[in-house]
Design a protein around this motif. Structure first.
Motif, PDB file in Angstrom:
ATOM      1  N   LEU A  42       3.004 -33.046 -19.549  1.00  0.00           N
ATOM      2  CA  LEU A  42       3.722 -31.835 -19.055  1.00  0.00           C
ATOM      3  C   LEU A  42       2.719 -30.845 -18.431  1.00  0.00           C
ATOM      4  O   LEU A  42       1.641 -30.804 -18.917  1.00  0.00           O
ATOM      5  CB  LEU A  42       4.249 -31.229 -20.360  1.00  0.00           C
ATOM      6  N   GLY A  43       3.255 -29.956 -17.491  1.00  0.00           N
ATOM      7  CA  GLY A  43       2.620 -29.070 -17.167  1.00  0.00           C
ATOM      8  C   GLY A  43       3.331 -28.044 -16.114  1.00  0.00           C
ATOM      9  O   GLY A  43       4.427 -27.914 -16.347  1.00  0.00           O
ATOM     10  N   SER A  44       2.311 -27.775 -15.117  1.00  0.00           N
ATOM     11  CA  SER A  44       3.106 -26.748 -14.287  1.00  0.00           C
ATOM     12  C   SER A  44       2.158 -26.781 -12.900  1.00  0.00           C
ATOM     13  O   SER A  44       1.209 -27.345 -12.778  1.00  0.00           O
ATOM     14  CB  SER A  44       3.069 -25.229 -14.538  1.00  0.00           C
ATOM     15  N   GLU A  45       3.259 -26.592 -11.965  1.00  0.00           N
ATOM     16  CA  GLU A  45       2.602 -26.465 -10.559  1.00  0.00           C
ATOM     17  C   GLU A  45       2.802 -25.170  -9.669  1.00  0.00           C
ATOM     18  O   GLU A  45       3.994 -24.541 -10.095  1.00  0.00           O
ATOM     19  CB  GLU A  45       3.502 -27.560  -9.440  1.00  0.00           C
ATOM     20  N   ALA A  46       1.963 -24.482  -8.996  1.00  0.00           N
ATOM     21  CA  ALA A  46       2.097 -23.184  -8.396  1.00  0.00           C
ATOM     22  C   ALA A  46       1.527 -23.510  -6.995  1.00  0.00           C
ATOM     23  O   ALA A  46       0.943 -24.114  -6.714  1.00  0.00           O
ATOM     24  CB  ALA A  46       1.034 -22.113  -9.038  1.00  0.00           C
ATOM     25  N   ARG A  47       2.627 -22.971  -6.175  1.00  0.00           N
ATOM     26  CA  ARG A  47       2.178 -23.092  -4.704  1.00  0.00           C
ATOM     27  C   ARG A  47       2.198 -21.700  -3.889  1.00  0.00           C
ATOM     28  O   ARG A  47       3.255 -20.998  -4.230  1.00  0.00           O
ATOM     29  CB  ARG A  47       3.278 -24.097  -4.005  1.00  0.00           C
ATOM     30  N   TYR A  48       1.565 -21.401  -2.730  1.00  0.00           N
ATOM     31  CA  TYR A  48       1.629 -20.492  -1.839  1.00  0.00           C
ATOM     32  C   TYR A  48       1.673 -21.045  -0.644  1.00  0.00           C
ATOM     33  O   TYR A  48       0.779 -21.568  -0.261  1.00  0.00           O
ATOM     34  CB  TYR A  48       0.280 -19.502  -2.142  1.00  0.00           C
ATOM     35  N   LEU A  49       2.874 -20.488   0.068  1.00  0.00           N
ATOM     36  CA  LEU A  49       3.070 -21.187   1.288  1.00  0.00           C
ATOM     37  C   LEU A  49       3.394 -19.791   2.382  1.00  0.00           C
ATOM     38  O   LEU A  49       3.818 -18.742   2.097  1.00  0.00           O
ATOM     39  CB  LEU A  49       4.421 -22.107   1.456  1.00  0.00           C
ATOM     40  N   ARG A  50       2.771 -20.114   3.635  1.00  0.00           N
ATOM     41  CA  ARG A  50       2.699 -19.332   4.715  1.00  0.00           C
ATOM     42  C   ARG A  50       3.533 -19.769   6.108  1.00  0.00           C
ATOM     43  O   ARG A  50       2.940 -20.912   6.307  1.00  0.00           O
ATOM     44  CB  ARG A  50       1.543 -18.381   5.389  1.00  0.00           C
ATOM     45  N   GLN A  51       4.297 -19.163   6.428  1.00  0.00           N
ATOM     46  CA  GLN A  51       5.059 -19.767   7.849  1.00  0.00           C
ATOM     47  C   GLN A  51       4.810 -18.662   9.014  1.00  0.00           C
ATOM     48  O   GLN A  51       4.723 -17.591   9.032  1.00  0.00           O
ATOM     49  CB  GLN A  51       6.730 -19.564   7.424  1.00  0.00           C
ATOM     50  N   TYR A  52       4.681 -19.636  10.007  1.00  0.00           N
ATOM     51  CA  TYR A  52       4.140 -18.999  11.334  1.00  0.00           C
ATOM     52  C   TYR A  52       5.161 -19.541  12.462  1.00  0.00           C
ATOM     53  O   TYR A  52       5.650 -20.700  12.184  1.00  0.00           O
ATOM     54  CB  TYR A  52       2.796 -19.605  11.626  1.00  0.00           C
ATOM     55  N   ASP A  53       5.329 -18.835  13.390  1.00  0.00           N
ATOM     56  CA  ASP A  53       6.168 -19.125  14.725  1.00  0.00           C
ATOM     57  C   ASP A  53       5.085 -19.734  15.508  1.00  0.00           C
ATOM     58  O   ASP A  53       3.917 -18.981  15.933  1.00  0.00           O
ATOM     59  CB  ASP A  53       6.831 -18.106  15.571  1.00  0.00           C
TER      60      ASP A  53
END
Length: 289
Positions: free
Chosen positions: A213-224
């Motif tokens: 058991l645990g957790s995931e964290a994500r940071y995402l950046r979108q570009y044109d």
């Protein structure tokens, strides 16, 4: 609801430190441990697996937004440290009264993919595991709008993981870059280029043999564009993950991730619901044969 979800994730993140110090004999295998990330393990030469991966992307700004994809994937390990995966995906969408989207109810074959992973460092003989992965995919339905398109993309992932406590606690980190080329499925349609970069981290603890058991964290950046020149928006996702080894040949991974913050150049607010969804969930079932 959002407040309760955040509290739940904080509890999961703090879980490893609150567990009693007992021994766990089950071997750690990070290859399929995570829902939205990848581990550095790639399997043993000659190993073959088939897996079902169901992904739900839910909720935009107002109205109804539901996108469900069902992938069937074949994995095999032709040589030491090298893994190949081939897959096809069906998708179903229900989009109604969402700002910036056409109302759509559609189910169809979405596309196919091929993924290749090579492990440079093995956790058993190095301080940490290190794997580089490349996925190529071609789609006929846009993943975001469900429009009929000709879409091609690549995902590059660098995965690092390490057992903080042998056979008990695993930490992982991913870096990713995803360039995409998309055009409507009509003659002469212009090609739209976009890209996503991101970083993700996870912490998993084995609570009983074969159950993590645990957790995931994500940071995402979108570009044109694929050159990371025109910033479109970003988002932070966090949520719990569970991995269960059902038997010597089968396993199950379940993950839920919700957007806790974000920004968009298209709309004001503390969430980015133009480029990303509010909720993402994934269920993966795999069998060795």
């Amino acid at each position: 609801m959002a407040f309760r979800a955040r509290i739940f994730s904080v509890v999961v993140l703090c879980l490893p430190g609150s567990l009693p110090a007992v021994g766990y004999a089950a071997e750690v295998d990070t290859e399929h441990m995570f829902g939205f990330m990848i581990g550095s393990d790639v399997g043993d030469p000659g190993e073959r697996e088939v897996q079902s991966k169901t992904t739900a992307r839910l909720s935009k700004s107002g109205g109804t937004y539901q996108g469900i994809s069902q992938a069937l994937e074949l994995e095999f390990v032709p040589a030491k440290n090298f893994r190949v995966e081939l897959g096809g995906t069906l998708a179903a969408y229900n989009i109604n009264n969402v700002s910036g989207f056409s109302d759509t109810r559609r189910s169809d074959f979405q596309g196919g993919s091929a993924e290749f992973r090579y492990r440079f460092l093995d956790r058993e003989t190095a301080p940490f595991g290190l794997t580089f992965g490349v996925e190529l995919h071609a789609d006929r339905l846009d993943e975001n709008t469900a429009a009929r398109v000709r879409a091609y993309g690549t995902e590059f992932v660098l995965a690092v993981d390490r057992e903080l406590i042998p056979d008990r606690v695993v930490a992982a980190f991913n870096l990713l870059y995803q360039p995409e080329w998309t055009s409507l499925a009509i003659p002469g349609a212009p090609i739209q280029r976009e890209s996503t970069i991101g970083a993700a981290a996870a912490l998993m603890v084995q609570v009983v043999p074969g159950v993590f058991l645990g957790s995931e964290a994500r940071y995402l950046r979108q570009y044109d564009g694929i050159g990371l020149g025109d910033f479109s928006g970003d988002a932070v996702f966090i949520g719990p993950t569970a991995f269960v080894k059902l038997s010597e040949r089968s396993r199950l991974t379940a993950a839920w991730s919700f957007q806790v913050s974000g920004s968009s150049t298209e709309a004001a607010g503390h969430l980015n619901l133009a480029d990303f969804e509010r909720h993402q969930a994934r269920l993966i079932f795999g069998v060795n044969f």
